[in-house]
Design an enzyme around this catalytic site. Structure first.
Site, PDB file in Angstrom:
ATOM      1  N   ASP A  33      47.763 -12.259  55.998  1.00  0.00           N
ATOM      2  CA  ASP A  33      47.965 -11.800  54.576  1.00  0.00           C
ATOM      3  C   ASP A  33      47.900 -12.920  53.686  1.00  0.00           C
ATOM      4  O   ASP A  33      48.583 -13.924  53.560  1.00  0.00           O
ATOM      5  CB  ASP A  33      48.620 -10.704  54.125  1.00  0.00           C
ATOM      6  CG  ASP A  33      48.439 -10.083  52.862  1.00  0.00           C
ATOM      7  OD1 ASP A  33      48.178  -8.638  53.575  1.00  0.00           O
ATOM      8  OD2 ASP A  33      48.561 -10.151  52.095  1.00  0.00           O
ATOM      9  N   ASN A  86      49.040   1.648  54.621  1.00  0.00           N
ATOM     10  CA  ASN A  86      48.692   2.436  53.523  1.00  0.00           C
ATOM     11  C   ASN A  86      47.469   3.323  53.606  1.00  0.00           C
ATOM     12  O   ASN A  86      46.192   2.741  53.970  1.00  0.00           O
ATOM     13  CB  ASN A  86      48.864   1.112  52.101  1.00  0.00           C
ATOM     14  CG  ASN A  86      49.470   0.489  52.036  1.00  0.00           C
ATOM     15  OD1 ASN A  86      50.805   1.001  52.451  1.00  0.00           O
ATOM     16  ND2 ASN A  86      49.636  -0.835  51.493  1.00  0.00           N
ATOM     17  N   GLY A  92      48.383   2.430  48.122  1.00  0.00           N
ATOM     18  CA  GLY A  92      48.826   1.175  47.594  1.00  0.00           C
ATOM     19  C   GLY A  92      47.702   0.672  48.227  1.00  0.00           C
ATOM     20  O   GLY A  92      47.362  -0.801  48.515  1.00  0.00           O
ATOM     21  N   GLN A  93      46.771   0.864  48.990  1.00  0.00           N
ATOM     22  CA  GLN A  93      45.273   0.560  49.707  1.00  0.00           C
ATOM     23  C   GLN A  93      44.307  -0.138  49.114  1.00  0.00           C
ATOM     24  O   GLN A  93      44.513   0.319  47.418  1.00  0.00           O
ATOM     25  CB  GLN A  93      44.298   1.433  50.829  1.00  0.00           C
ATOM     26  CG  GLN A  93      43.519   0.979  51.757  1.00  0.00           C
ATOM     27  CD  GLN A  93      42.948   2.196  52.252  1.00  0.00           C
ATOM     28  OE1 GLN A  93      42.882   3.707  52.361  1.00  0.00           O
ATOM     29  NE2 GLN A  93      42.484   1.856  53.437  1.00  0.00           N
ATOM     30  N   SER A  94      44.043  -1.041  49.085  1.00  0.00           N
ATOM     31  CA  SER A  94      43.524  -2.099  48.081  1.00  0.00           C
ATOM     32  C   SER A  94      42.019  -2.633  49.560  1.00  0.00           C
ATOM     33  O   SER A  94      40.272  -3.152  48.124  1.00  0.00           O
ATOM     34  CB  SER A  94      43.730  -3.029  47.129  1.00  0.00           C
ATOM     35  OG  SER A  94      44.561  -4.258  48.542  1.00  0.00           O
ATOM     36  N   HIS A  99      43.767  -1.322  58.489  1.00  0.00           N
ATOM     37  CA  HIS A  99      44.220  -2.288  58.541  1.00  0.00           C
ATOM     38  C   HIS A  99      45.625  -1.780  58.718  1.00  0.00           C
ATOM     39  O   HIS A  99      46.248  -1.078  58.053  1.00  0.00           O
ATOM     40  CB  HIS A  99      44.077  -3.391  57.923  1.00  0.00           C
ATOM     41  CG  HIS A  99      44.618  -3.404  56.696  1.00  0.00           C
ATOM     42  ND1 HIS A  99      43.736  -2.640  55.595  1.00  0.00           N
ATOM     43  CD2 HIS A  99      45.401  -3.112  55.683  1.00  0.00           C
ATOM     44  CE1 HIS A  99      43.399  -2.431  55.048  1.00  0.00           C
ATOM     45  NE2 HIS A  99      45.490  -3.304  54.597  1.00  0.00           N
ATOM     46  N   HIS A 101      49.332  -4.251  58.690  1.00  0.00           N
ATOM     47  CA  HIS A 101      50.812  -4.861  58.140  1.00  0.00           C
ATOM     48  C   HIS A 101      51.505  -4.790  59.225  1.00  0.00           C
ATOM     49  O   HIS A 101      52.127  -4.083  59.259  1.00  0.00           O
ATOM     50  CB  HIS A 101      50.708  -4.797  56.843  1.00  0.00           C
ATOM     51  CG  HIS A 101      50.251  -4.185  55.649  1.00  0.00           C
ATOM     52  ND1 HIS A 101      49.606  -5.472  54.274  1.00  0.00           N
ATOM     53  CD2 HIS A 101      49.623  -3.101  55.041  1.00  0.00           C
ATOM     54  CE1 HIS A 101      48.613  -4.898  54.243  1.00  0.00           C
ATOM     55  NE2 HIS A 101      48.853  -3.232  53.936  1.00  0.00           N
TER      56      HIS A 101
HETATM   57  P1  DGP Z   1      46.406  -2.810  51.554  1.00  0.00           P
HETATM   58  O1  DGP Z   1      47.020  -3.069  49.790  1.00  0.00           O
HETATM   59  O2  DGP Z   1      47.089  -1.818  51.893  1.00  0.00           O
HETATM   60  O3  DGP Z   1      45.024  -2.699  51.222  1.00  0.00           O
HETATM   61  O4  DGP Z   1      46.126  -4.622  51.546  1.00  0.00           O
HETATM   62  C1  DGP Z   1      45.144  -5.069  51.428  1.00  0.00           C
HETATM   63  C2  DGP Z   1      46.077  -6.536  51.784  1.00  0.00           C
HETATM   64  O5  DGP Z   1      44.440  -7.902  52.097  1.00  0.00           O
HETATM   65  C3  DGP Z   1      46.804  -6.895  50.976  1.00  0.00           C
HETATM   66  O6  DGP Z   1      48.207  -7.086  51.435  1.00  0.00           O
HETATM   67  C4  DGP Z   1      46.205  -8.489  50.428  1.00  0.00           C
HETATM   68  C5  DGP Z   1      45.175  -8.716  51.752  1.00  0.00           C
HETATM   69  N1  DGP Z   1      43.792  -9.235  51.538  1.00  0.00           N
HETATM   70  C6  DGP Z   1      43.305  -9.203  50.906  1.00  0.00           C
HETATM   71  N2  DGP Z   1      41.869 -10.210  49.996  1.00  0.00           N
HETATM   72  C7  DGP Z   1      42.527 -10.976  51.751  1.00  0.00           C
HETATM   73  C8  DGP Z   1      41.612 -12.212  51.662  1.00  0.00           C
HETATM   74  O7  DGP Z   1      40.164 -12.305  51.610  1.00  0.00           O
HETATM   75  N3  DGP Z   1      41.934 -12.045  52.781  1.00  0.00           N
HETATM   76  C9  DGP Z   1      42.784 -12.120  53.727  1.00  0.00           C
HETATM   77  N4  DGP Z   1      43.932 -12.808  54.239  1.00  0.00           N
HETATM   78  N5  DGP Z   1      44.428 -11.038  53.028  1.00  0.00           N
HETATM   79  C10 DGP Z   1      43.739 -10.835  51.738  1.00  0.00           C
END
Ligand code: DGP
Length: 113
Positions: A33, A86, A92-94, A99, A101
């Protein structure tokens, strides 16, 4: 494999956006992440696009990401870790590509808060 042109994680699967991979096979991709919430923070995704836990009906996807998380734990020799999904922006899903974690390397409180 279903991919979406505007999906960040589909681009990581395709290799068009760089990521620090833990492993990748024909079904799943695991990568660190970019905004870690623990000393070890890995995301495990199916290579096939699906937006979220709630929007997925394919049990194969669930099996792939959970088995993938175990593979990450074994590869990184982790015995204590937390798995989180999430679902929805309010939780908190972005990134809307399902996925898991996997976080490790620090104590985790429960209830999580
Ligand atoms: P969520 O908030 O559950 O949707 O988790 C998305 C995660 O993705 C967040 O912890 C940050 C990660 N993330 C966002 N953009 C990138 C990226 O470009 N590369 C990587 N490795 N992680 C990313």
């Amino acid at each position: 494999m279903t991919t979406l042109e505007n999906c960040l994680f589909c681009k990581i699967v395709a290799g068009t956006i760089p990521a620090q991979l833990v492993f990748q096979d024909e079904d799943i991709t695991a990568f660190y992440d970019v905004n870690p919430q623990a000393p070890v923070h890995v995301l495990i995704i199916a290579n096939t696009h699906t937006a979220s836990h709630l929007e997925t009906d394919d049990p194969t996807i669930y099996a792939q990401v959970l088995a993938g998380a175990k593979k990450v734990a074994q590869q990184l020799t982790l015995t204590d870790y937390r798995l989180v999904i999430n679902n929805g922006a309010g939780a908190g899903q972005s990134v809307f590509h399902l996925h898991v974690h996997l976080m490790a390397g620090r104590p985790f409180a429960w209830p999580a808060g």
